[in-house]
Design a protein around this motif. Sequence first.
Motif, short mmCIF file in Angstrom:
data_model
loop_
_atom_site.label_atom_id
_atom_site.label_comp_id
_atom_site.label_asym_id
_atom_site.label_seq_id
_atom_site.Cartn_x
_atom_site.Cartn_y
_atom_site.Cartn_z
N LEU A 142 0.90 -1.14 -0.14
CA LEU A 142 -0.01 -0.02 -0.03
C LEU A 142 0.76 1.44 0.07
N GLU A 193 1.18 5.41 1.42
CA GLU A 193 0.77 6.00 2.73
C GLU A 193 -0.64 6.39 2.79
N ALA A 219 -2.78 3.55 3.45
CA ALA A 219 -2.79 3.11 4.82
C ALA A 219 -3.53 3.72 5.73
N ILE A 250 -4.41 2.21 9.40
CA ILE A 250 -3.16 1.65 9.53
C ILE A 250 -2.31 2.57 10.23
N TYR A 258 0.94 2.70 10.72
CA TYR A 258 1.97 1.95 10.24
C TYR A 258 3.40 2.60 10.93
N VAL A 310 3.79 -0.84 3.79
CA VAL A 310 3.38 0.42 3.39
C VAL A 310 4.45 1.27 3.04
#
Length: 213
Positions: free
Chosen positions: A127, A129, A132, A137, A139, A179
């Motif tokens: 994915l 940014e 995400a 998410i 991350y 990510v």
Amino acid sequence: MRSMLFAGVLLAMPLATAAATQVQVVGLFPNAAVVYVDGQRKLVRAGQTGPGGVQVISADSRGAVLRVDGVERRYELSREYSAGFAAPSRAQMSIAQGAGGHYWVAGSIDSQPVQFLVDTGASSVALNEAQARRLGIDYRVNGKPMVVSTASGTANAWRVHLSSVKIGPLEVLGVEAVVIEGGSPTEALLGMSFLNRVSWREDQGMLRLESKI
């Protein structure tokens, strides 16, 4: 990039309880287990409660401690089925080849809608940014920093684990993903961290997939 799962999808002996709850452990992850309870399958982390009130106390590469109807015991994975317990049927789907010979499919990550580009050359689900963040998410907090190679060079990235990735009737729990910093890939890539957990083949312009359990 290889998956960090401690165990693939295996089948364990169900617990016998006074309420006759049918329980199976069908996958193991660090401090989490995939439990299959009376037809419902869910990834449950240690300390949380899943379908049928089954609670995961702890989990490691050898098995999981579950609390079912107040009884707490440790159960190891097994490829055996208990007598009289029917295995869930295998889910299947086909994806038609699109423009440029690519396979596109609508799916979801953690129940949030995602448009995937199937990419057998990608080692994991990938994915950018913005994708995400839209999926919630975190991350930068929960991910492991890394550097990945892309078509335009190297890029900073974060390795994360997704609770659920689903396309059509096929759902895989505890999927490794990456990510990538910036706007690439423009579409979410459905890579081998998902595809290795299902059976798939190309057949005359169709991608045919089937669950392994």
